[in-house]
Design an enzyme around this catalytic site. Structure first.
Site, PDB file in Angstrom:
ATOM      1  N   HIS A 258      95.324  30.317  85.343  1.00 56.05           N
ATOM      2  CA  HIS A 258      95.815  29.075  84.742  1.00 56.05           C
ATOM      3  C   HIS A 258      97.299  28.879  85.072  1.00 56.05           C
ATOM      4  O   HIS A 258      97.725  27.816  85.526  1.00 56.05           O
ATOM      5  CB  HIS A 258      95.596  29.127  83.226  1.00 56.05           C
ATOM      6  N   GLU A 259      98.087  29.918  84.853  1.00 58.59           N
ATOM      7  CA  GLU A 259      99.533  29.804  85.111  1.00 58.59           C
ATOM      8  C   GLU A 259      99.828  29.665  86.596  1.00 58.59           C
ATOM      9  O   GLU A 259     100.779  28.990  86.989  1.00 58.59           O
ATOM     10  CB  GLU A 259     100.289  30.984  84.500  1.00 58.59           C
ATOM     11  N   HIS A 262      99.761  26.018  87.390  1.00 59.83           N
ATOM     12  CA  HIS A 262     101.038  25.357  87.099  1.00 59.83           C
ATOM     13  C   HIS A 262     102.101  25.730  88.141  1.00 59.83           C
ATOM     14  O   HIS A 262     102.844  24.884  88.629  1.00 59.83           O
ATOM     15  CB  HIS A 262     101.547  25.783  85.711  1.00 59.83           C
ATOM     16  N   GLU A 288      98.591  19.935  83.891  1.00 60.56           N
ATOM     17  CA  GLU A 288      97.432  20.612  83.317  1.00 60.56           C
ATOM     18  C   GLU A 288      96.208  20.463  84.222  1.00 60.56           C
ATOM     19  O   GLU A 288      95.347  21.348  84.253  1.00 60.56           O
ATOM     20  CB  GLU A 288      97.157  20.056  81.918  1.00 60.56           C
TER      21      GLU A 288
END
Lengths: 493, 493
Positions: A258-259, A262, A288
């Site tokens: 997820h990170e 980003h 997101e």
């Protein structure tokens, strides 16, 4: 120097100072000695004060009134600077300072209240924060932001051009299909559960492998541990964090991915945008969408989990799931639960929708903060069919409202919707994607996203960017179709 | 608010921003991704520019002219703020900016020149730096600093109240005794040499044990790796760094203890001095006295090395030195060598003296930079009896001049002299010190230094502070007596 050049030079220094403030935040959550907390708060306040003074400096208005942009990029830079300047100038300095003070206190009180399951302890400061944020929304609305609507004016900070009306209408279309999907899934047998012990160092080694598989650039980033994973920084210093639970490796692996979503966005932005207003992701929703497409559509796909299953068997030995199909089901398990951050692709957006409705009512003054817990619990029962039994499972679970983030939650769901759109376009453009994911080569998707989305930074507004990439206006159907297909197959619906 | 209160509030924010700049420097040397270097340079320039603007803000002069200090501490704070303001105001902004630009370039060119043994590559930029620093010294001298002498005006930045004349006279008294001691030692048989392999992780564990033994407060600090060890930060966030050479554990251990000396000073300063002009060590000389007394008089003493020998035998097994007396001799080995940072207690000050004389001649214009290498080599032959064979062993070995540090070197020797004085007083006050050191309890000395020296931060000027603690004016005899005693016994002179 022209007014444009002067403004850009000034802005560049502001952007550099903002990067420094971000770096301090990273330091605080990863390496700062415990005893430094109070001193650090004062240091952060000092640099925030410098930044606020710079962002509201009257010379900006002067430069803006004379500046002529040489091209489209320059014009967009002026637009973003003007937006930021007018937003900052619209909020009285005393109100901004009072919000900073109140939310700083509220965050600590929220943590205490959550630990002691005591909503009453949190209520006075929450009421104060809501009152201040309402004032801020009204001030922004009066200055013309959000077309005069206070909630839209707040939302505009995180997702420019979005409105509560269109988001609300979209959520109303999404809710019945998601509730129905959730109910059908929960009527089926639950998938397997992981057993075994997953040593910390092995998890961290695997997390690095996963970040690399998605094309994270280690030369311009690093991985550390943090209580709540986050990514930080823009340009050539974009760091990620993760956490380790030795009984649940997915916590580490999927928060890392997820990170990386980003971070990859920030790393891919054109180098000539570095330290300019275009040098960061364009909105929370688009940000997101990157973290979500990496984490869900890509890393929770059957081919990628097939590859991951092999990697995990090699690293950890037997962990109770010896078959790639069953492993795919475990990774995508849908189970009843109360906590947003632990929820799956199907239920996540339902969490967002209830927060969105509640916070709109709070800002509009239709819901008294004293009635918030009751409203939360009633809504949760209606949407999820479960009674909330303790505040930490309910109204006290998220930090957002304590720090004054109203208008932020819907960007999570918008991110999922955008990810659904981008995923459809990605599949159409790269037919061999599944084969690459099956080899762990998720960087194939990163390269496509970098070229289509990420490299543009703040150049295009969110909806225009998605339309430009996908060839259609962003809406919820690609996401819902994908979810129904995927979970229909997984749960044999 | 009174003018005094306004000035103090302003200053507090400046101090907080200065801490941030320091933290960025720490980040750069320890954890920053390689690819972030250029972006970081721009970030550092941005915060330095904010700091420079704050330190030369004309409001400071206005506040100073009206401020009334409520007490001795307030008066000292005003004195330090005035000093800093007038020093900054005395140097024209364009000259300060040009020095920043030139030294930033010079540092890279110096590193290239050292790597290629090419003095000619470094000479043009060094000449430019010296020219700019001479202009700075003259500007400061014209403003009355250093009683009108440019070199003293530069020195004053690092060691307030010190003058080249008194330091030079002291060095002239020290030199013959040190040269004589060095010659007698080198005529004796050389001590043993360590053999064996000292694994990195074990060294780092031991480094943490050593820092703890000296009372370093882990709750307000941390230990990381860096190419050139340093300590960083004031107050409640004071970090240390070290390095590891797996064939030479003393490199790691003694650089750790050295940095603990600097860090313990900052950690011990009174909490009410935090983020005020009094909240940091008072001078480079006093700072170095702390790092030096920890590293040398305490950690290279026979009782402490006896304890360390036991710790190392337990951690590393047999490493070729099985006897505590021989181990003490190894730790204190005096060998011919060219490099300041690798030299021992006896030769170190001789290195400083030659740099001091050369840099005074450069600033006075008596020595042409083009003749510097020749002058260096001639002087080294005279003082050390060895011919320099390559520039990296000679004039290119130190980074200091490339970054514009003129007037800095003598503070290293002053630190040794102050350490000698403090050591004499410490011994007189704590007769049981050797017993404590023999148990590894070096924190007994830290507690004494914290109470006598460290807690006062910037409150007392250096010479007054030493006099107050020791009961006599600081001079070189305690250091020289100590060295002759210690090395006389060690080398059976």
């Amino acid at each position: 120097m022209t007014a444009f050049d002067e403004l850009m030079a000034y802005q560049r220094q502001t952007e550099a100072l903002a990067q420094i403030a971000g770096r301090l935040g990273w330091d605080q959550e990863t390496v700062m000695p415990r005893g430094a907390a109070e001193q650090r708060a004062e240091e952060l306040a000092a640099i925030e004060s410098v930044l606020h003074a710079r962002r509201t400096d009257p010379r900006i208005a002067e430069w803006l009134s004379h500046a002529e942009a040489p091209d489209e990029i320059g014009a967009r830079a002026l637009e973003l600077i003007a937006r930021s300047y007018h937003r900052n100038a619209a909020v009285p300095a005393e109100l901004a300072a009072e919000i900073a003070r109140a939310t700083s206190r509220a965050q600590g009180i929220w943590a205490e209240a959550r630990a002691t399951e005591d909503v009453g302890h949190f209520l006075p400061i929450l009421t104060r924060v809501i009152d201040l944020i309402r004032q801020k929304g009204q001030a922004l609305a009066q200055a013309g932001f959000g077309a005069g609507d206070p909630y839209d004016a707040l939302l505009d900070d995180y997702e420019p051009e979005a409105t509560a009306a269109t988001i609300g209408a979209m959520f109303d279309r999404m809710r019945p299909r998601l509730v129905a999907l959730r109910e059908r899934i929960l009527s089926r047998p639950a998938p397997d559960v992981l057993t075994g012990h997953f040593p910390r160092e092995t998890q961290l080694r695997m997390a690095r492998t996963l970040a690399g598989a998605f094309g994270y650039d280690w030369d311009r980033g690093r991985l550390d541990l943090a209580v709540h994973p986050f990514s930080s920084g823009s340009g050539n210093d974009v760091r990620i964090t993760t956490r380790v639970d030795e009984s649940d490796p997915f916590n580490c692996f999927y928060s890392t991915i997820h990170e990386v979503g980003h971070a990859a966005y920030e790393q891919a932005i054109r180098q000539d945008f570095l330290l300019t207003p275009l040098g960061a992701g364009v909105s929370m929703g688009v940000h997101e969408s990157q973290s979500r497409i990496y984490e869900n559509q890509l890393a929770r796909s059957a081919p990628f989990t097939g590859w991951l299953h092999g990697q995990m068997r090699a690293a950890f030995g037997d962990f109770g799931v010896d078959n790639a199909d069953r492993f795919h089901a475990v990774v995508n398990a849908v189970r009843p639960g109360f906590i947003r951050t632990e929820s799956d692709e199907v239920q996540y957006n339902l969490h967002i929708m209830m927060r969105f409705d509640l916070e709109r009512d709070l800002i509009a003054g239709r819901l008294d903060p004293a009635d918030l817990e009751e409203a939360w619990n009633a809504r949760f029962l209606a949407d999820f069919g479960q009674a909330v039994e303790k505040p930490s499972d309910g109204v006290l679970q998220d930090v957002h409202w304590s720090v004054g983030l109203f208008g932020y939650f819907p960007t999570y769901a918008l991110g999922n919707v955008y990810a659904g759109c981008l995923h459809r376009a990605l599949r159409a453009d790269i037919p061999e994607l599944d084969a690459a994911l099956g080899r762990g080569e998720a960087h194939v998707a990163t390269a496509w996203l970098a070229e289509k989305v990420q490299r543009h930074g703040g150049l295009y507004p969110p909806a225009r960017l998605i339309r430009q990439v996908c060839g259609f206006d962003p809406d919820e159907s690609p996401l819902l179709d994908y979810l129904e297909d995927k979970f229909g197959a997984l749960y044999d619906l």
